[in-house]
Design an enzyme around this catalytic site. Structure first.
Site, PDB file in Angstrom:
ATOM      1  N   LYS A  44      23.860  37.264 -32.975  1.00  0.00           N
ATOM      2  CA  LYS A  44      23.902  35.831 -32.676  1.00  0.00           C
ATOM      3  C   LYS A  44      24.762  35.695 -31.428  1.00  0.00           C
ATOM      4  CE  LYS A  44      25.740  31.386 -34.199  1.00  0.00           C
ATOM      5  NZ  LYS A  44      26.532  30.644 -35.221  1.00  0.00           N
ATOM      6  N   ILE A  60      20.725  30.538 -35.300  1.00  0.00           N
ATOM      7  CA  ILE A  60      21.631  30.172 -36.393  1.00  0.00           C
ATOM      8  C   ILE A  60      22.262  28.865 -35.942  1.00  0.00           C
ATOM      9  CG2 ILE A  60      23.732  30.760 -37.654  1.00  0.00           C
ATOM     10  CD1 ILE A  60      22.881  33.675 -37.530  1.00  0.00           C
ATOM     11  N   TYR A  96      41.544  36.680 -29.991  1.00  0.00           N
ATOM     12  CA  TYR A  96      42.970  36.693 -29.653  1.00  0.00           C
ATOM     13  C   TYR A  96      43.447  38.026 -29.072  1.00  0.00           C
ATOM     14  CZ  TYR A  96      47.909  35.435 -29.739  1.00  0.00           C
ATOM     15  OH  TYR A  96      49.195  35.156 -29.369  1.00  0.00           O
ATOM     16  N   ARG A 134      35.211  30.824 -28.209  1.00  0.00           N
ATOM     17  CA  ARG A 134      36.243  30.859 -29.243  1.00  0.00           C
ATOM     18  C   ARG A 134      37.069  32.148 -29.209  1.00  0.00           C
ATOM     19  NH1 ARG A 134      36.164  27.181 -33.461  1.00  0.00           N
ATOM     20  NH2 ARG A 134      34.430  25.703 -33.428  1.00  0.00           N
ATOM     21  N   TYR A 183      28.259  38.854 -33.661  1.00  0.00           N
ATOM     22  CA  TYR A 183      28.379  37.438 -33.302  1.00  0.00           C
ATOM     23  C   TYR A 183      29.250  37.329 -32.060  1.00  0.00           C
ATOM     24  CZ  TYR A 183      29.463  32.412 -33.847  1.00  0.00           C
ATOM     25  OH  TYR A 183      29.621  31.063 -33.658  1.00  0.00           O
ATOM     26  N   THR A 212      31.463  30.005 -38.535  1.00  0.00           N
ATOM     27  CA  THR A 212      32.437  29.096 -37.924  1.00  0.00           C
ATOM     28  C   THR A 212      32.268  27.671 -38.422  1.00  0.00           C
ATOM     29  OG1 THR A 212      32.436  30.464 -35.929  1.00  0.00           O
ATOM     30  CG2 THR A 212      33.302  28.235 -35.728  1.00  0.00           C
TER      31      THR A 212
END
Length: 294
Positions: A164, A206, A110, A141, A136, A47
């Site tokens: 992560k 990370i 989404y 987000r 992840y 990202t």
């Protein structure tokens, strides 16, 4: 457990020039800066690398450049994911991952899939990936949070080696440390909570912050992993006031401003993001001066 991924992986920014083209000389400078400061591995096109606004060809160019300009020959994790499972699987099949040590695949965004959908999505990816896969989870987000039981189920797949997680839910962090296999790599995606997460069994981070402050963040994480919690906490607290401003105008706007202040790359970002406001720059520089980070 794959020990290559213990400690700090830096989620590399993608430097841009004034025309918003990739600034490869600045990227080379960044690679030397973080590598010479002791980070453990490099993360390309996560990202923080503005992967949502780089083209398919640019992603491959960035990966190739990092592979060819990796001064310490550090392990490389490559971001490869999306919300169209069929398309992601096809991209895996068509991408040469030679020299990539693992991929980081984001939770579908989404679509808002169910937990069963998440299991099916990541199983399909892990089945075709020629290299190990990190999940992840970043619900801030993607909207959807991967639940503990979903992650524990996916941890059974032989090609899924870790996660992560940036869910910002410490109960979930503790449950995962308690319930996941001990060789499953639990990697923080939350710079502000690394020390307490490591204290309950997590294996590193990370990191966004490690772009601009790799020496301090690597030292902090090493202290935590080796059980020197007082020393780790002392460094962690130096970044406490920085966390909110870093993300106030979205990531990687804040960290790119820090890098610009340190003379490593410009603060340019691609639309729809815009570069840091003057006010944010003043705030970040003041914190850096106060904490001895310049």
């Amino acid at each position: 457990m794959d020990t290559r991924f213990l400690g700090v992986g830096v989620a590399l920014v993608t430097p841009f020039d004034a025309n918003h083209d990739i600034d490869f000389p600045a990227l080379q400078k960044l690679l030397h800066f973080v590598s010479d400061s002791g980070v453990n591995y490099l993360v390309v096109q996560g990202t923080t690398g503005e992967t949502s606004t780089t083209t398919a060809q640019e992603k491959l160019d960035l990966l190739k450049f990092v592979q060819e300009n990796n001064p310490k020959k550090l392990p490389i994790v490559y971001g490869l994911g999306g919300n169209n499972t069929r398309a992601v699987v096809e991209t895996f099949k068509q991408t040469d991952l030679t020299g990539v040590d693992a991929v980081l695949s984001v939770c579908p965004y989404y679509n808002k899939p169910s937990q069963k959908g998440l299991i099916a999505h990541f199983t399909a990816i892990a089945d075709v990936s020629p290299v190990p896969v990190f999940l992840y989870n970043v619900p801030g987000r993607t909207v959807v949070n991967m639940k503990v039981e979903t992650i524990v189920e996916l941890a059974k797949h032989p090609n899924i080696i870790g996660i992560k997680d940036a869910c910002a839910n410490f109960d979930q962090y503790m449950e995962l440390a308690n319930e996941c296999p001990k060789d499953f790599l639990l990697i923080s995606g939350d710079d502000n909570h690394v020390t307490p997460m490591v204290s309950v069994g997590w294996r590193g981070v990370i990191s966004v912050i490690a772009n601009a402050f790799p020496k301090e963040f690597t030292e902090m994480t090493r202290h935590a992993i080796e059980g020197r919690m007082d020393e780790a906490a002392a460094i962690q607290y130096r970044f406490l006031d920085m966390d909110a401003p870093l993300y106030a105008e979205s990531n990687p706007v804040g960290i790119k401003k820090c890098l610009e202040i340190k003379g490593i790359c410009s603060s340019e970002v691609r639309l729809p993001l815009v570069k840091a406001s003057d006010e944010l720059g003043v705030t970040l520089k003041a914190i850096m001066e106060k904490e001895g980070l310049l």
